[in-house]
Design an enzyme around this catalytic site. Structure first.
Site, mmCIF file in Angstrom:
data_model
loop_
_atom_site.group_PDB
_atom_site.id
_atom_site.type_symbol
_atom_site.label_atom_id
_atom_site.label_comp_id
_atom_site.label_asym_id
_atom_site.label_seq_id
_atom_site.Cartn_x
_atom_site.Cartn_y
_atom_site.Cartn_z
ATOM 1 C CE LYS A 46 -5.577 7.035 65.946
ATOM 2 N NZ LYS A 46 -5.392 5.713 66.606
ATOM 3 C CB ALA B 99 -0.238 12.915 59.161
ATOM 4 N N GLY C 60 -5.114 0.306 75.645
ATOM 5 C CA GLY C 60 -6.012 1.433 75.940
ATOM 6 C C GLY C 60 -7.413 0.969 76.261
ATOM 7 C CG ASN D 158 -8.565 1.207 71.549
ATOM 8 O OD1 ASN D 158 -9.234 1.843 70.734
ATOM 9 N ND2 ASN D 158 -8.574 1.479 72.840
ATOM 10 C CB SER E 274 -9.094 8.638 63.279
ATOM 11 O OG SER E 274 -9.843 9.833 63.287
ATOM 12 C CE1 TYR F 277 -5.571 10.409 67.130
ATOM 13 C CE2 TYR F 277 -7.171 11.375 65.628
ATOM 14 C CZ TYR F 277 -6.821 10.397 66.546
ATOM 15 O OH TYR F 277 -7.727 9.410 66.862
#
Lengths: 268, 268
Positions: B163, B161, B14, B91, B145, B159
């Protein structure tokens, strides 16, 4: 990476041995003007002279930071030498007897350990902050211990508790002073090879009579240091220097473990 | 400070925009041979061309990492050019719909985010780990995050959970591979001004038609970021480079917050 530390004024407390020496030396190599501090004048001056001999900038100032007068005197000397600080590394600390346990430690020992570790750091922080606020830039780095987050049953409970207090204080200061361009972070070292450490570790009953090299794999295994080896002071130097750099301006309030993976629980 | 990254082979997933692009540029500037990854060839080539123009070495590794086939394509490109990796920076990730809440999230969204964020990292780790073990050196970095560690009421539950799983994966893997000279760490960015962030916030009803500077000021205040501002991608890249470097040999299993002090709880 250019850490942009040229000319920054840095004090590393407790930098006449071990981790402190490595941090002071690395900061000086990156161009900072460094104050080496310790209780023993001869040793502090030797460290400063050694750094200067490599073409970097260091002076030595001595003093006992476990008292208010000692901290005030050190600050006066810092101001006289450099007119203030850009970087304060509160590394001085420890315990007068690391083998204390719940059975053998008493409240006066806790007070003593609080004075040596948190008292020294808080007083020096109090002295350094007004100048950092005025210039809108500063770095304060505290030192905790893996013992704060995973206390061994047979290690000084007062020391462990005060080191935990330092983690809390770090986040608290960061939230208060972040808006002034100041970051306050903490480094939490695992077991690092130093003269003090060797004296303690090589006196543990199963290791008596052994050399450090013989004892190291046993200790790394016993303490669950994933890396399979203990730390050397130089393993810490990069982390101190990076956090002190303008490159780390958005890192604030953290406690960075530098412990070879010894802390086995997730890091949040 | 010499990070010792010259000649190291690095893949940053990414890396056509935002934090990934800043990171791949930083690693290349430190002398690493880098693979730029994205789904769009034109955007990846633009970053790679920039790096080459600055005297660095960059190849492209294109593919959709949320699928097994896409991972295989990325792996094939890296193997063909580099014959393995020294540094893997996981990433890539995100959420197809960051405005989901508990009211409208479905189990399929959890699965999709698991593939996109954790699946991509997992597949690349499984492929490149044996080579790192054989050469007794490696660096693996995940991105979590603040949504994982301090999920807000109306932020994407799947998202967040997913991360969080990357933090646990990091500590778990670090213990398994530490004795092979491989460190595994995680970085937790707070609010960073990236293209993905801008796309998200400028679509929020109160911010439509507002200039980004005003939105950022408002959000920095609302999110109580002690630094008083959002992060830039360039605030993250040096820390990732530091963790990848020889200066961080004894740092493993950690999750480094880079959030301007936004995380309000202590960091252990």
């Amino acid at each position: 990476m250019d850490l942009q530390l040229t000319g920054k004024r840095a004090l590393v407390t407790g930098s006449n041995s071990g981790i402190g020496v490595a941090a002071a030396r690395r900061l000086a190599e990156e161009g900072a003007r460094v104050i080496v501090h310790g209780r023993n004048q001869q040793r502090a001056e030797a460290v400063a002279a050694d750094i200067c001999a490599s073409g970097h900038d260091a002076i030595a100032i001595t003093g006992d930071l476990s008292t208010q007068q000692g901290c005030d005197a050190l600050w006066q000397a810092v101001e006289a030498a450099m007119g203030g600080l850009d970087i304060l590394i509160n590394n001085a600390g420890g315990s007068d007897d690391a083998t204390r346990t719940w059975e053998t430690s008493h409240w006066p020992d806790w007070i003593e350990e609080f004075e040596m570790n948190a008292g020294s750091a808080m007083r020096m922080t109090e002295h350094a902050l007004p100048g950092m606020i005025a210039q809108k830039w500063g770095r304060i780095i505290n030192v905790s211990s893996a013992q704060a987050t995973m206390p061994f049953p047979h290690s000084s409970p007062g020391y462990n508790a005060v080191k935990a207090g330092i983690i809390n204080t770090t986040t608290s200061l960061a939230r208060t002073y972040g808006k002034h361009g100041i970051t306050i972070n903490c480094i939490s070292p695992g077991p690092v090879d130093s003269a003090v450490f060797r004296e303690f570790a090589l006196d543990l009953p199963p290791l008596r009579g052994k050399t450090f090299e013989e004892a190291e794999p046993f200790l790394a295994n016993k303490w669950g240091v994933s890396a399979g080896r203990l730390g050397q002071p130089d393993d810490l130097a990069g982390a101190f220097t990076f956090l002190a750099s303008p490159k780390a301006r958005f890192i604030n309030g953290v406690t960075l473990r530098v412990d070879g993976g010894m802390c086995g629980f997730i890091n949040v | 400070m010499d990070l010792g990254l010259a000649g190291k082979r690095a893949l940053v997933t990414g890396s056509t925009a935002g934090i990934g692009a800043a990171t791949v540029r930083e690693l290349a500037a430190e002398g690493a041979r880098v693979a730029v990854h994205g789904r769009n060839a034109e955007r990846a080539e633009a970053i790679a061309a920039d790096i080459r123009a600055a005297g660095g070495e960059a190849i492209l590794a294109l593919g959709d990492l949320s699928t097994r086939d896409g991972c295989n394509a990325v792996i094939a490109a890296v193997e063909a050019a580099f014959g393995g990796l020294d540094i893997l920076v996981n990433n890539a990730g995100g959420s197809e719909n960051p405005s989901r809440t508990w009211a409208d999230v479905e189990w399929e969204d959890f699965l999709e985010n698991f593939e996109l964020n954790t699946g991509s990292a997992f597949r690349l780790i499984k492929h490149f780990l044996p080579g790192m073990k054989a050469q007794k050196w490696g660096r693996i970095i995940q991105f979590s995050s603040t949504g994982a560690t301090m999920p807000a009421a109306h932020t994407e539950p799947s998202y967040n959970a997913v991360k969080a799983s990357l933090i646990t994966l990091t500590t778990s893997l670090s213990k398994t591979v530490a004795r092979h000279g491989i460190t595994v760490n995680c970085v937790t960015p707070g609010a960073v001004d990236t293209p993905v962030y801008r796309k998200f916030v400028t679509n929020l009803p109160p911010f439509q038609d507002k200039p980004i500077e005003e939105i950022n000021r408002t959000l920095a205040k609302r999110w109580a970021i002690p630094a008083g501002h959002l992060g830039e991608p360039e605030d993250l890249a040096p820390a990732v480079a530091f963790l990848c470097s020889g200066q961080a040999d004894w740092i493993t299993g950690v999750n480094l917050r880079i959030d301007g002090g936004m995380s309000y709880f202590i960091n252990t």
